[in-house]
Motif scaffolding. Sequence first.
Motif, PDB file in Angstrom:
ATOM      1  N   TRP A 130       0.819  -1.213   0.000  1.00  0.00           N
ATOM      2  CA  TRP A 130       0.000   0.000   0.000  1.00  0.00           C
ATOM      3  C   TRP A 130       0.854   1.265   0.000  1.00  0.00           C
ATOM      4  O   TRP A 130       0.475   2.281  -0.598  1.00  0.00           O
ATOM      5  CB  TRP A 130      -0.962  -0.007   1.183  1.00  0.00           C
ATOM      6  N   LEU A 131       2.014   1.215   0.616  1.00  0.00           N
ATOM      7  CA  LEU A 131       2.925   2.355   0.544  1.00  0.00           C
ATOM      8  C   LEU A 131       3.434   2.542  -0.881  1.00  0.00           C
ATOM      9  O   LEU A 131       3.631   3.673  -1.337  1.00  0.00           O
ATOM     10  CB  LEU A 131       4.100   2.155   1.501  1.00  0.00           C
ATOM     11  N   GLN A 132       3.625   1.435  -1.596  1.00  0.00           N
ATOM     12  CA  GLN A 132       4.050   1.519  -2.994  1.00  0.00           C
ATOM     13  C   GLN A 132       2.937   2.117  -3.851  1.00  0.00           C
ATOM     14  O   GLN A 132       3.189   2.987  -4.693  1.00  0.00           O
ATOM     15  CB  GLN A 132       4.388   0.117  -3.515  1.00  0.00           C
ATOM     16  N   LEU A 133       1.705   1.670  -3.643  1.00  0.00           N
ATOM     17  CA  LEU A 133       0.572   2.196  -4.408  1.00  0.00           C
ATOM     18  C   LEU A 133       0.390   3.687  -4.128  1.00  0.00           C
ATOM     19  O   LEU A 133       0.132   4.483  -5.044  1.00  0.00           O
ATOM     20  CB  LEU A 133      -0.708   1.433  -4.048  1.00  0.00           C
ATOM     21  N   PHE A 134       0.523   4.055  -2.859  1.00  0.00           N
ATOM     22  CA  PHE A 134       0.402   5.465  -2.482  1.00  0.00           C
ATOM     23  C   PHE A 134       1.476   6.308  -3.154  1.00  0.00           C
ATOM     24  O   PHE A 134       1.192   7.354  -3.758  1.00  0.00           O
ATOM     25  CB  PHE A 134       0.499   5.610  -0.955  1.00  0.00           C
ATOM     26  N   ALA A 135       2.735   5.861  -3.066  1.00  0.00           N
ATOM     27  CA  ALA A 135       3.847   6.637  -3.629  1.00  0.00           C
ATOM     28  C   ALA A 135       3.687   6.822  -5.138  1.00  0.00           C
ATOM     29  O   ALA A 135       4.001   7.882  -5.678  1.00  0.00           O
ATOM     30  CB  ALA A 135       5.177   5.948  -3.311  1.00  0.00           C
ATOM     31  N   PHE A 136       3.190   5.792  -5.809  1.00  0.00           N
ATOM     32  CA  PHE A 136       2.993   5.884  -7.253  1.00  0.00           C
ATOM     33  C   PHE A 136       1.865   6.869  -7.575  1.00  0.00           C
ATOM     34  O   PHE A 136       1.965   7.665  -8.514  1.00  0.00           O
ATOM     35  CB  PHE A 136       2.667   4.501  -7.823  1.00  0.00           C
ATOM     36  N   ASP A 137       0.793   6.840  -6.789  1.00  0.00           N
ATOM     37  CA  ASP A 137      -0.319   7.767  -7.013  1.00  0.00           C
ATOM     38  C   ASP A 137       0.080   9.213  -6.720  1.00  0.00           C
ATOM     39  O   ASP A 137      -0.419  10.146  -7.369  1.00  0.00           O
ATOM     40  CB  ASP A 137      -1.524   7.364  -6.148  1.00  0.00           C
TER      41      ASP A 137
END
Length: 492
Positions: free
Chosen positions: A189-196
């Motif tokens: 979820w941190l990866q998804l957040f950072a990409f968004d």
Amino acid sequence: MWHPRKEWAVVHQSRGLHQPTSGFSLGTWVFLAIALGLLFRVLYLHFSSPLSKVPGPFIATFSRWWLAYHGWRGDFHQLLTRLHEQYGDIVRIGPDEVITISPEAVKKIYGAGSQFRKSEWYRPQQGERKFDLFAERDIITHRNHRRLVNNAYATTSLQELEPYMDSAITYFMDTLHHRQEECLDLGLWLQLFAFDVIGEVTFSQRFGLMDAGKESEALRQIKKVLRSTSWVGQVPYVYKIHQLLLPIVGNRLALTARNGSLREFAVRQVQSRVLRGSDHRDMLGRFVEINKAKPVDFDEAALISMTASNIAAGSDTTAISLRSMIYYLLKNPNCMKKLVQEIDKATERMPPHSVVTYEQASSMSYLQAVMNEAMRIHSIVGHNMQRVVPREGIQIGEHYIPAGVIIGTSPYVLGRSEGIYGPDARRFRPERWLEDGQKYDLWSGYLAFGGASRLCIGKNISWMEMSKVLATLLRNFVVEFADANTEWEEVC
């Protein structure tokens, strides 16, 4: 007269067929010549090379393919850690490459005014692009290109970008609120957040990964590019051969996606942003302004290259660092407790669920110490940041390293050096950043964002993002391990 001549011919041919051969065949001679050539090369590189007295494993004297193997495996950080433990502050790891964790040498290599240019390791990443801040090897070209875009990443630009970041953080917190008490992969979820966030600050629109709750094809491509680059960069001639054979064998290297599918993704995002319009002065808007002001120096290809670099470089690195911060806080409950107390005190007058401002986060000394400590002990770069020794060479202890040799350090290994950080170098202890009189030693081993002129241009944006989301997350939630005994997996 006819019969004897025929008989003679038969006897002559028969003797030719059954006569035993003597000596070596041409193929055998060729094989022996190659074998002897390789042997002489190994002996020269081991005994007569300018690097012959630099300690290191025997295989390093004649081959780079063992480095490519470890790059493919993803354990480069562990390999270099072991080598420094075995051989000391300077180690030979290739026929023409050494690594060092000497603070004095590191300062010369990466410090202000350094003439140590980047090596061929970066060529496959740049491909045919003429504008690439990260992979550009020529010092003057890089300097000129960086000046063109510096203002877009300057500290003064952060205030205008912060509202876009707040939007993504608010959505992230809302998503987590709806999943309270669930066991979830926070690292994902941190990866998804950072990409968004990259989508929000660059194009004024999230990429939608937090909505989907899973990785996108673009994000998967980035991971493939990173792994491919890790090994191909060790033997860059493989990329050159691949490009020559491309029309015949097709694409076989994932790293070319940075010049292919990832670039196409960036182009689509730019086109979408232009079509829908926006009154936001996002990163793309800033690049467009530079393009209009200096269309020759910063053409459309350069604009696409910068947006693609934002996407490729800005998400994975930030996610890795955030994971490290949370992981080490969970492994050290006293540090977590101390940080939460600081956050609560600094935000006690804020409305519930509001996003912590960058000004507030910057004033939290322990938060900043936690972030620096996590990025010290778990740098996002594990391999050797290769540079080329300039004409005058460099002296490291008793070893003189001549011009043309590849040299560098691993920020991961350097950040754990007992020579810089003392006997507790591998212990997560944020307090070390708050103690007086130790600043020089601490920063001499800190290359989390690179150094000097090659300092990551997106550092300010990344630091703001991490400061704000970490403080907001711990203000709103209690985070715990699903299984406290499970160790995380590291892939370099």
